[in-house]
Design a protein around this motif. Sequence first.
Motif, short mmCIF file in Angstrom:
data_model
loop_
_atom_site.label_atom_id
_atom_site.label_comp_id
_atom_site.label_asym_id
_atom_site.label_seq_id
_atom_site.Cartn_x
_atom_site.Cartn_y
_atom_site.Cartn_z
N ALA A 58 -7.58 17.50 7.32
CA ALA A 58 -8.84 18.00 6.77
C ALA A 58 -9.67 16.84 6.23
N SER A 59 -10.93 16.79 6.61
CA SER A 59 -11.81 15.72 6.17
C SER A 59 -11.85 15.64 4.65
N TYR A 60 -11.83 14.44 4.10
CA TYR A 60 -11.84 14.14 2.67
C TYR A 60 -10.48 14.37 2.00
N GLY A 61 -9.46 14.77 2.75
CA GLY A 61 -8.23 15.21 2.10
C GLY A 61 -7.04 14.28 2.12
N SER A 62 -7.09 13.18 2.88
CA SER A 62 -5.95 12.28 3.02
C SER A 62 -6.24 10.92 2.40
N PHE A 63 -5.22 10.35 1.74
CA PHE A 63 -5.45 9.15 0.95
C PHE A 63 -4.32 8.14 1.10
N ALA A 64 -4.61 6.91 0.68
CA ALA A 64 -3.60 5.87 0.45
C ALA A 64 -4.21 4.92 -0.57
N THR A 65 -3.38 4.29 -1.39
CA THR A 65 -3.90 3.43 -2.44
C THR A 65 -3.25 2.05 -2.41
N PHE A 66 -4.01 1.06 -2.87
CA PHE A 66 -3.44 -0.29 -3.04
C PHE A 66 -4.22 -0.99 -4.15
N ARG A 67 -3.69 -2.10 -4.61
CA ARG A 67 -4.32 -2.87 -5.69
C ARG A 67 -4.43 -4.33 -5.30
N ASP A 68 -5.43 -5.00 -5.87
CA ASP A 68 -5.53 -6.44 -5.66
C ASP A 68 -4.63 -7.14 -6.68
N ILE B 101 0.83 -1.19 0.00
CA ILE B 101 0.00 0.00 0.00
C ILE B 101 0.87 1.25 0.00
N SER B 102 0.41 2.28 -0.65
CA SER B 102 1.18 3.52 -0.72
C SER B 102 1.30 4.16 0.65
N GLU B 103 2.21 5.10 0.78
CA GLU B 103 2.25 5.93 1.97
C GLU B 103 1.04 6.85 1.97
N VAL B 104 0.69 7.37 3.13
CA VAL B 104 -0.40 8.34 3.21
C VAL B 104 0.01 9.61 2.46
N PHE B 105 -0.91 10.17 1.70
CA PHE B 105 -0.61 11.39 0.93
C PHE B 105 -1.85 12.25 0.82
N HIS B 106 -1.65 13.48 0.38
CA HIS B 106 -2.78 14.32 0.01
C HIS B 106 -2.50 14.88 -1.38
N ALA B 107 -3.55 15.35 -2.02
CA ALA B 107 -3.43 15.78 -3.41
C ALA B 107 -2.92 17.21 -3.49
N GLY B 108 -1.74 17.35 -4.10
CA GLY B 108 -1.21 18.68 -4.32
C GLY B 108 -1.87 19.35 -5.51
N THR B 109 -2.36 18.54 -6.43
CA THR B 109 -3.13 19.03 -7.57
C THR B 109 -4.44 18.25 -7.62
N PRO B 110 -5.53 18.87 -8.02
CA PRO B 110 -6.83 18.19 -8.01
C PRO B 110 -6.80 16.89 -8.81
N GLY B 111 -7.30 15.83 -8.20
CA GLY B 111 -7.39 14.54 -8.87
C GLY B 111 -6.15 13.68 -8.78
N ALA B 112 -5.11 14.16 -8.08
CA ALA B 112 -3.87 13.39 -8.01
C ALA B 112 -4.08 12.02 -7.35
N GLN B 113 -5.10 11.90 -6.51
CA GLN B 113 -5.34 10.63 -5.83
C GLN B 113 -5.75 9.52 -6.79
N PHE B 114 -6.21 9.90 -8.00
CA PHE B 114 -6.62 8.90 -8.97
C PHE B 114 -5.53 8.55 -9.98
N GLN B 115 -4.38 9.20 -9.86
CA GLN B 115 -3.28 8.97 -10.78
C GLN B 115 -2.33 7.90 -10.22
N PRO B 116 -1.42 7.39 -11.07
CA PRO B 116 -0.48 6.36 -10.60
C PRO B 116 0.33 6.83 -9.39
N ASP B 117 0.84 5.84 -8.64
CA ASP B 117 1.53 6.14 -7.38
C ASP B 117 2.68 7.11 -7.53
N SER B 118 3.33 7.13 -8.66
CA SER B 118 4.51 7.98 -8.84
C SER B 118 4.15 9.40 -9.28
#
Length: 210
Positions: free
Chosen positions: A124-134, A94-111
Amino acid sequence: MKVVTMKLEALVIPVSDVDRAKQFYTNLGWRLDADFPFDNGFRVVQFTPPGSGCSVQFGAKITSAAPGSAQGLYLIVPDIEAARGELAARGVHISEVFHAGTPGAQFQPDSTSGRVGGPAPGHASYGSFATFRDPDGNGWLLQEVTTRLPGRIDPGDTSFASANDLASALRSAEAAHGEHEKRTGQRDENWPDWYAAYIVAAQAGKELPQ
């Protein structure tokens, strides 16, 4: 005109190896609801994430979508770092915890450069993310939600995913009620109703009682 209740019950995700996917989601600690094979080769497997009102299904002859094509599947959590830590402990990459520096960055590849390391300022609510794949590449997105925007929850459907979530809501109500009693200068004998109103309003994103 009366609106008919429609509850999103299950989402179908495409996989190439049903048993491999079943083992992966079992390892996540999700509840196995069903595994029904049929003589014609059709098979449906259903899992439900902890505290979720919606389940996921996969199997054989259940979808024509390409395996791994499901992306941006939201998992809402109250504590992003705790959720990430639990999944990592279960062996999930799973990725490290991150927030979007640009709108929609949470939907882009990990790099993607639009991702900024660490939780959103002030969590801030709705602002922190982490991603993983099956194993097939279906993409999951953890999002931390601590306070809902107004109108996002029907106050008639107040619910809690766990005893810990309910305890947290009660602690918040207790602290706010203490301030309420300071303002009034007297003990509030009707505190159960005050607590209930506060918790329902907080979950629904409505104005909090004072």
